[in-house]
Design a protein around this motif. Structure first.
Motif, short mmCIF file in Angstrom:
data_model
loop_
_atom_site.label_atom_id
_atom_site.label_comp_id
_atom_site.label_asym_id
_atom_site.label_seq_id
_atom_site.Cartn_x
_atom_site.Cartn_y
_atom_site.Cartn_z
N TRP A 135 -8.86 11.76 7.61
CA TRP A 135 -9.55 11.57 6.34
C TRP A 135 -10.41 10.31 6.38
CZ3 TRP A 135 -9.66 7.86 2.51
CH2 TRP A 135 -10.23 8.25 1.29
N LEU A 136 -9.87 9.23 6.94
CA LEU A 136 -10.63 7.98 7.04
C LEU A 136 -11.83 8.15 7.96
CD1 LEU A 136 -7.64 5.49 7.32
CD2 LEU A 136 -9.26 5.64 5.40
N ASP A 140 -15.80 7.58 7.01
CA ASP A 140 -16.71 6.80 7.85
C ASP A 140 -17.96 7.61 8.17
OD1 ASP A 140 -16.90 4.28 9.77
OD2 ASP A 140 -17.47 6.05 10.96
N ARG A 141 -17.77 8.87 8.56
CA ARG A 141 -18.93 9.73 8.89
C ARG A 141 -19.84 9.91 7.68
NH1 ARG A 141 -15.15 12.29 12.18
NH2 ARG A 141 -14.42 13.69 10.56
N ARG A 142 -19.25 9.95 6.49
CA ARG A 142 -20.05 10.14 5.28
C ARG A 142 -20.67 8.84 4.77
NH1 ARG A 142 -16.17 13.02 1.22
NH2 ARG A 142 -18.05 13.01 -0.06
N GLY A 143 -20.34 7.72 5.39
CA GLY A 143 -20.89 6.43 4.99
C GLY A 143 -20.23 5.83 3.76
N LEU A 144 -19.08 6.39 3.35
CA LEU A 144 -18.40 5.88 2.16
C LEU A 144 -17.49 4.70 2.50
CD1 LEU A 144 -17.47 9.31 0.53
CD2 LEU A 144 -19.35 7.76 -0.09
N MET A 145 -17.10 4.60 3.77
CA MET A 145 -16.28 3.50 4.25
C MET A 145 -16.76 3.18 5.66
SD MET A 145 -12.44 4.79 3.09
CE MET A 145 -11.63 3.29 3.64
N ARG A 146 -16.40 2.00 6.14
CA ARG A 146 -16.68 1.64 7.53
C ARG A 146 -15.34 1.48 8.22
NH1 ARG A 146 -17.89 1.88 11.94
NH2 ARG A 146 -18.84 0.29 13.25
N PRO A 150 -9.88 4.55 12.95
CA PRO A 150 -9.13 5.22 11.87
C PRO A 150 -7.62 5.23 12.07
CG PRO A 150 -11.01 6.54 12.54
CD PRO A 150 -10.89 5.44 13.53
N ASP A 151 -7.16 5.32 13.32
CA ASP A 151 -5.71 5.32 13.56
C ASP A 151 -5.08 3.99 13.13
OD1 ASP A 151 -5.89 7.87 14.62
OD2 ASP A 151 -5.84 7.20 16.71
N HIS A 152 -5.71 2.90 13.53
CA HIS A 152 -5.20 1.58 13.15
C HIS A 152 -5.28 1.40 11.63
CE1 HIS A 152 -4.27 -2.65 13.38
NE2 HIS A 152 -5.38 -2.94 12.73
N ALA A 153 -6.39 1.82 11.04
CA ALA A 153 -6.56 1.68 9.59
C ALA A 153 -5.51 2.49 8.83
CB ALA A 153 -7.97 2.10 9.18
N ALA A 154 -5.16 3.67 9.33
CA ALA A 154 -4.14 4.50 8.67
C ALA A 154 -2.80 3.79 8.67
CB ALA A 154 -4.03 5.86 9.37
N GLU A 155 -2.43 3.19 9.79
CA GLU A 155 -1.17 2.44 9.84
C GLU A 155 -1.23 1.22 8.91
OE1 GLU A 155 1.25 1.84 13.10
OE2 GLU A 155 0.59 3.60 14.20
N MET A 156 -2.39 0.57 8.86
CA MET A 156 -2.54 -0.59 7.99
C MET A 156 -2.35 -0.20 6.52
SD MET A 156 -5.84 -3.13 7.65
CE MET A 156 -5.89 -3.38 9.42
N PHE A 157 -2.94 0.92 6.12
CA PHE A 157 -2.80 1.36 4.73
C PHE A 157 -1.34 1.65 4.41
CE2 PHE A 157 -2.72 4.61 1.40
CZ PHE A 157 -3.40 3.93 0.39
N PHE A 196 -12.57 -2.28 4.13
CA PHE A 196 -13.30 -1.28 4.90
C PHE A 196 -14.57 -0.80 4.18
CE2 PHE A 196 -9.03 -1.19 6.61
CZ PHE A 196 -9.28 -1.19 7.98
N ALA A 197 -15.15 -1.70 3.38
CA ALA A 197 -16.38 -1.35 2.65
C ALA A 197 -17.51 -1.10 3.65
CB ALA A 197 -16.75 -2.47 1.70
#
Length: 199
Positions: A135-136, A140-146, A150-157, A196-197
């Motif tokens: 999902w993250l 990113d692909r849609r430009g809504l987040m940077r 994504p794997d690291h960000a998922a664990e961070m969340f 992740f803006a």
């Protein structure tokens, strides 16, 4: 009213999983298929027709939990709405219901049956992280987040939402006190999104 095809089987499957969750929480590695069948109100043959082993039951329990927790990721909301709903689901699983006894039961079983621990992690929390990562990556692909990783960000969340909640439950300590789950979930989602803006 006539039952739809498969409706009875689905109810039996859910009864088996509910019973298995309770028996695993109470008995840990001493849980037996016979006791699960008895608690579910089904025959041993019905149980074995649905789930051939405790390993398969563990996989199904974990997958069911992952499906429920990650349901917000399958909605079309904006990132803040989706992440707030996901954070709320994670907090409610930890703070409400039987999460503590289930996790302690798994912890008791893992040393004697390491395959069960690995399968449950992969089908449950591991699958939830993979879904959040996907999902993250899409945001990113849609430009809504940077989100470069994504794997690291998922664990961070997940860590931001749960803190030491899991550890407290496994150890039988008091769960974290969250007076307002929706407010905590919303704040976590907003802070994560700031990190992740998009550029």
């Amino acid at each position: 009213m006539a039952r739809a095809l498969g409706q009875v089987d689905e109810r039996k499957g859910e009864a088996i999983l509910d019973a298995a969750r309770d028996v695993f929480a109470e008995k840990g590695p001493a849980a037996t298929m016979e006791e699960i069948a008895r608690r579910a109100g089904v025959s041993k043959q019905t149980l074995y027709n649905r789930f051939g082993s405790k390993l398969e039951i563990g996989r199904a329990l974990a997958a069911r939990r992952s499906e429920a927790v990650t349901a917000p990721l399958r909605t079309a909301g904006d990132p803040e709405t989706v992440l707030t709903a996901l954070a709320t689901a994670l907090l409610e699983k930890i703070l409400c219901g039987d999460a503590g006894s289930s996790m302690r039961g798994l912890a008791l079983m893992s040393p004697e049956a390491p395959d069960i621990g690995r399968v449950i992690y992969d089908s449950g929390p591991g699958e939830s992280l993979r879904r959040l990562s996907a999902w993250l990556a899409e945001q990113d692909r849609r430009g809504l987040m940077r989100v470069p990783d994504p794997d690291h960000a998922a664990e961070m969340f997940s860590g931001m939402v749960l803190g030491h909640g899991h550890l407290r439950l496994v150890l039988g300590a008091a769960p974290p006190q969250v007076a307002d789950i929706p407010a905590r979930a919303r704040e976590t989602a907003r802070r994560f999104l700031r990190a992740f803006a998009p550029d």
